[in-house]
Design a protein around this motif. Sequence first.
Motif: not given
Length: 65
Positions: A9-12, A17-21
């Motif tokens: 879940m943490a990796q997801d 977050r990276q995709h949104r950034k």
Amino acid sequence: MDAMQSQAMAQDITRRRQHRKVAIERALIRIRDGEFGYCAGCGEPIAVRRLEIDPTFEACVRCAP
């Protein structure tokens, strides 16, 4: 088992977050270049309502995948 699930879940969350950034950074580049609000596919303006929902959209409804 719980630890593995928590790790997954943490990796997801990190991936999301990276995709949104990246999407936000791309929107900022489009703003800088004067291309924000125009469809990357057809060049027509993206509906204001669509951009209100998510300003990182790069395509109009017709061209969206």
